[in-house]
Design a protein around this motif. Structure first.
Motif: not given
Length: 533
Positions: A403-408
């Motif tokens: 998620a965080r790798e994709r800005g989520i």
């Protein structure tokens, strides 16, 4: 017909019995776990072993599990560890390893040194984070011996603990009882003889009938709507039809897996001289047929009725054997279950007691999964991301790294899924970890007892009572009474018979037995001491 399968004459001469002598205290502890056995299915007019335990044992009539995820692995884990699943490290039969993001089985093991005999899988109790009654027993007396036998690997392994001398289970992929190199370098000769060199010709499977014939049910007709048709819905279910793999699967879903488990348990007592060597030994027996049959037909079916009658018959014969081999006053028995089960909704409808707001009592887990992944795709992973990489459907676990790798923001995903789930008519509540930890309700407490850090999902799905996400058969896994109410009986030396209304839980078994035997239990146990005398 089942009578002739109780004692396998071919194996009587394998081990020479020891003549039992009266002892000052019990020399054998037998723990019997009957998988998926609701408390309300037992009564004192059973003619065999169940009736004997109920009439002559200490019955705790209000016993329950003390956790919400009422499934096999955590249900067996609490019995002999004395701790709830949260401390035992066993949240369910399967769980998501939050570090590797892999689905794990509760008794799997990456170490090939613990390979299952005859298989490509590895099995051990390494995922169990605490010790068991058998481990405490062996720590107190190096001469004590601990064995476990069962119809499922997870049941037998978890009950056996870390330091068992032998753990054996029925492997339906092989059609025989096996073990793991975690315990020993090779199967004992008496286990190999029991299996047979050609299982269908000279092993225990060769003594089974071609079909499972049973009487009509006491409560409803044999062929009932909502039952699975995988092995047929009426008497005459196949047992020895087809190739070995097919036969093994048929046996696993029949009372004969319990018959074989208790036959093998008898053989273990004989060949290992359990309870006959002057020290206190432990034998755990996990009977799984009630669960495999209950999932197919429900708890009040003709099939489930026959399976329980078989337990009663076989257990009666097993206790009679213990009377002779160990001595009637030399052993104690604890009998319980890992969980209960909900009745099939079709039966609830017929009896005008369906609580599920869905008219049929059934919804589709596949449609629910499709709704969730479409929601995730539209709101978080569109156009090129994979919603299945963001969330594991089975445990509602959000992959925070992905998620965080994709800005989520992971919490946005959790909240979104919670709203979607609670919008379904058949969902009572979707509990976030924050909900579980911050709520003072009884249901929240039960979920806390099921939560394992690093192995849990981000949401606990609580369905409405009587609602199923399966097309056929019955299920369990909820915090409702029908899944939590279980039998709990102690029987044997110095235990006066009677019925207690004291609140008791399966997590109290190990603590109570340890005190009864005079061995120390760890300070971290959750179980309470039940009054047996």
């Amino acid at each position: 017909m089942k009578e002739k399968f109780l004692i396998l004459i071919a194996f009587i001469l394998v081990c020479q019995p020891v003549i039992a002598q009266p002892m000052d205290k019990p020399t054998l502890v037998v723990v019997i776990a009957v998988d998926q056995l609701r408390r309300d299915r037992l009564h004192d007019d059973f003619p065999g072993g169940l009736g004997r335990l109920i009439r002559h044992g200490k019955v705790f009539a209000a016993a329950r599990t003390n956790h919400a995820n009422t499934s096999t692995c955590p249900g067996h884990a609490v019995m002999l560890t004395g701790v709830n699943p949260a401390k035992a490290g066993i949240p369910g039969n399967r769980y998501i390893d939050r570090q590797s993001w892999e689905s794990r089985y509760c008794v799997d093991d990456d170490d090939t040194a613990n390979r299952v005999f005859g298989a490509e899988s590895n099995r051990s109790p390494k995922n169990l984070l605490v010790t068991t009654l058998g481990d405490w027993l062996k720590a107190a007396n190096k001469n004590s011996r601990v064995f476990a036998v069962g119809g499922k690997d997870r049941s037998a392994i978890i009950l056996g603990g870390h330091d068992a001398d032998g753990v054996y289970w029925f492997d339906s992929s092989q059609g025989l009882f096996t073990s793991s190199r975690y315990y020993l370098d090779q199967l004992p000769g008496y286990i190999r003889d029991f299996n047979g060199s050609e299982p269908l010709q000279d092993g225990f499977l060769s003594r089974l009938p071609e079909y499972w014939e049973h009487a009509p049910g006491n409560l409803r007709e044999d062929d009932f709507s909502g039952e699975s048709d995988e092995f047929g819905r009426t008497s005459g279910h196949p047992i020895r039809r087809g190739a070995l793999q097919e036969i093994a699967d048929q046996v696993y879903h029949s009372p004969f897996v319990d018959t074989a488990s208790l036959d093998l348990a008898r053989l273990v007592v004989e060949c290992e001289s359990l309870g006959q060597r002057g020290s206190i030994d432990l034998l755990a027996v996990a009977l799984s047929a009630s669960d495999s049959i209950g999932h197919l037909y429900g708890p009040f079916s003709a099939e489930s009725d026959d399976a329980l009658k078989n337990v009663d018959l076989m257990l009666g014969k097993f206790l009679a054997f213990l009377d002779e081999a160990v001595g009637k006053g030399n052993y104690v028995v604890a009998l319980s279950s890992d969980h209960g089960v909900a009745e099939i909704p079709e039966w609830s409808i017929e009896n005008d007691r369906l609580q599920c707001p869905v008219a049929s009592g059934r919804a589709s887990q596949y449609i629910l999964g499709a709704k969730m992944y479409w929601y995730l795709y539209r709101n978080f992973t569109f156009p090129f991301g994979n919603p299945a990489s963001l969330v594991k459907n089975s445990a509602y676990s959000v992959n925070s790294s992905y998620a965080r790798e994709r800005g989520i923001e992971p919490n946005d995903v959790i909240v979104g899924i919670k709203v979607l789930l609670e919008d379904q008519l058949y969902v009572k509540r979707a509990w976030t970890l924050k909900d579980v930890m911050g709520d003072d309700s009884e249901v929240a407490r039960l979920y806390r007892n099921s939560y394992v850090e690093g192995k849990g999902g981000d949401l606990f799905l609580q369905l409405e009572p009587s609602c199923f996400l399966t097309r056929k058969g019955a299920s369990h896994g909820t915090p409702y009474d029908f899944d939590r109410d279980i039998p709990l009986i102690f029987y044997g030396k110095a235990i006066p018979p009677g019925v207690s209304g004291e609140m008791a839980h399966s997590v109290d078994i190990a603590t109570t037995l340890a005190d009864f035997l005079g061995i120390p239990a760890p300070a971290h146990v959750d179980g309470r001491l039940l009054m047996l005398r």
